[in-house]
Design a protein around this motif. Structure first.
Motif, mmCIF file in Angstrom:
data_model
loop_
_atom_site.group_PDB
_atom_site.id
_atom_site.type_symbol
_atom_site.label_atom_id
_atom_site.label_comp_id
_atom_site.label_asym_id
_atom_site.label_seq_id
_atom_site.Cartn_x
_atom_site.Cartn_y
_atom_site.Cartn_z
ATOM 1 N N GLN A 62 0.843 -1.186 0.000
ATOM 2 C CA GLN A 62 0.000 0.000 0.000
ATOM 3 C C GLN A 62 0.882 1.241 0.000
ATOM 4 O OE1 GLN A 62 -2.496 -1.401 3.479
ATOM 5 N NE2 GLN A 62 -4.159 -0.774 2.090
ATOM 6 N N ALA A 63 0.256 2.412 0.029
ATOM 7 C CA ALA A 63 1.022 3.649 -0.081
ATOM 8 C C ALA A 63 1.992 3.847 1.079
ATOM 9 C CB ALA A 63 0.079 4.839 -0.190
ATOM 10 N N THR A 64 1.586 3.469 2.272
ATOM 11 C CA THR A 64 2.446 3.709 3.445
ATOM 12 C C THR A 64 2.741 2.433 4.235
ATOM 13 O OG1 THR A 64 0.517 4.243 4.814
ATOM 14 C CG2 THR A 64 1.619 6.080 3.686
ATOM 15 N N THR A 115 6.991 5.752 3.533
ATOM 16 C CA THR A 115 6.774 6.805 2.553
ATOM 17 C C THR A 115 6.309 6.197 1.238
ATOM 18 O OG1 THR A 115 8.505 8.137 3.581
ATOM 19 C CG2 THR A 115 7.854 8.739 1.341
ATOM 20 N N ALA A 116 5.344 6.841 0.595
ATOM 21 C CA ALA A 116 4.805 6.316 -0.668
ATOM 22 C C ALA A 116 5.881 6.293 -1.751
ATOM 23 C CB ALA A 116 3.621 7.162 -1.110
ATOM 24 N N GLN A 117 5.763 5.288 -2.637
ATOM 25 C CA GLN A 117 6.643 5.114 -3.779
ATOM 26 C C GLN A 117 8.124 5.042 -3.373
ATOM 27 O OE1 GLN A 117 5.027 8.370 -6.437
ATOM 28 N NE2 GLN A 117 4.950 6.675 -7.905
ATOM 29 N N THR A 174 6.440 0.570 -1.576
ATOM 30 C CA THR A 174 5.125 1.156 -1.325
ATOM 31 C C THR A 174 4.565 1.714 -2.631
ATOM 32 O OG1 THR A 174 6.231 3.217 -0.695
ATOM 33 C CG2 THR A 174 5.577 1.712 1.076
ATOM 34 N N ASP A 189 1.991 4.337 -5.058
ATOM 35 C CA ASP A 189 1.643 5.763 -5.185
ATOM 36 C C ASP A 189 0.375 6.025 -4.384
ATOM 37 O OD1 ASP A 189 1.066 8.321 -5.939
ATOM 38 O OD2 ASP A 189 1.421 7.978 -8.082
ATOM 39 N N ASN A 190 0.375 7.071 -3.583
ATOM 40 C CA ASN A 190 -0.788 7.345 -2.747
ATOM 41 C C ASN A 190 -1.879 8.101 -3.476
ATOM 42 O OD1 ASN A 190 0.457 9.798 -2.952
ATOM 43 N ND2 ASN A 190 0.668 10.148 -0.738
#
Length: 295
Positions: free
Chosen positions: A156-158, A262-264, A291, A293-294
């Motif tokens: 997931q994003a985070t 942290t995203a990506q 992770t 992209d949020n």
């Protein structure tokens, strides 16, 4: 032991030569173990050691059998007619003097229960004790292994979730660092200070070998992931961006989530399995996850 002396004297006070005879009173004490004895002074994964002390000098016989076997009778020790023996022998005991001995030849199975029978007999008096039984279980010294390799099960994003399974009950310790960051950190004498006041003293770790067989550093100067030094950093989460642990049952999938990321971004996740007996896995392993992209 006693001496008896005698002389004959007649009415004229004439005396015969003095005669002497020695004799010993019989020992009618039944041989017995002293208070607190016998006891298992050491149990390993393949053997057991006993310490015994008796209240009189006698002979101690012992017989080791699998748990649930037919108990030997007193005469079976003398005739050596006990079937299924895993260990057998005798020890000459001296009154109030402790004796320590191994009851087998280092050939038992791990985490298995055994029955040890002990019998005391005194040949001079013909008296014997009752047969004493001690039951014990050998310890686990085998490192845990993964039966389902740890893998990324959700991104997931985070957060990143990981799933795996080990072959026995235990705990999975993990740390996460940004991809490519050096981990575990080398010792302080290699130019990096790791003198964390909360760092453990590995000399107190019961599950470690008496002497770590693996060096802390590889030939290239990086920390050897099979060393106790590396394993302790993961267990205590030292120098990590994120750390944690999860309990695992035998042959059952477990899942843990590394959150607050942290995203990506890509992260290296180092992990170590430790079983319920305190045995470390062979080495620290690493897996990389990323992770999303949020947006």
């Amino acid at each position: 032991n006693y001496y008896l002396s005698a002389v004959l004297v007649d009415s004229r006070e004439q005396r015969s030569p003095v005669k002497h005879i020695s004799f010993s009173t019989p020992d009618n004490t039944v041989p017995a173990f002293a208070t607190g004895h016998p006891y298992l002074s050491q149990i390993t994964n393949i053997g057991a050691q006993v310490t015994a002390m008796t209240t009189k000098s006698c002979k101690l016989y012992y017989a080791l059998l699998p748990s649930g076997s037919t108990a030997p009778r007193a005469n079976d020790f003398l005739t050596e007619s006990i079937t299924g023996l895993l260990g057998f022998g005798s020890v000459d005991m001296i009154k109030n003097a402790p004796e320590t001995f191994w009851v087998n030849d280092d050939d038992l199975e791990e985490v298995k229960t055994y029955d040890l029978y002990l019998w005391l007999t005194d040949a001079d008096s013909g008296l014997s004790s009752a047969v004493r039984k001690i039951t014990f279980t050998t310890v686990d010294k085998t490192p845990p292994e993964f039966v389902n390799d740890l893998h990324v099960s959700r991104e997931q994003a985070t957060s990143i979730s990981l799933t795996g399974a080990i072959n026995e009950a235990g705990t999975i310790y993990w740390v996460a660092v940004p991809e490519g960051e050096e981990y575990p950190k080398p010792p302080a004498n290699n130019g990096i200070d790791t003198s964390d006041p909360n760092a453990p003293d590995d000399s107190d770790e019961e599950n470690n070998e008496e002497e770590d067989s693996e060096p802390a550093l590889d030939t290239d100067g990086k920390v050897n992931l099979a060393s106790t030094y590396a394993k302790l950093q993961v267990i205590y989460g030292l120098n990590a961006f994120k750390s944690g642990r999860v309990s695992a049952r035998a042959n059952t999938d477990f899942t843990f989530t590394v959150s607050g990321l942290t995203a990506q971004h890509h992260y290296d996740i180092y992990y170590l399995a430790v079983d319920a007996a305190g045995n470390y896995a062979e080495r620290v392993e690493m897996i990389t996850g990323n992770t999303l992209d949020n947006i």
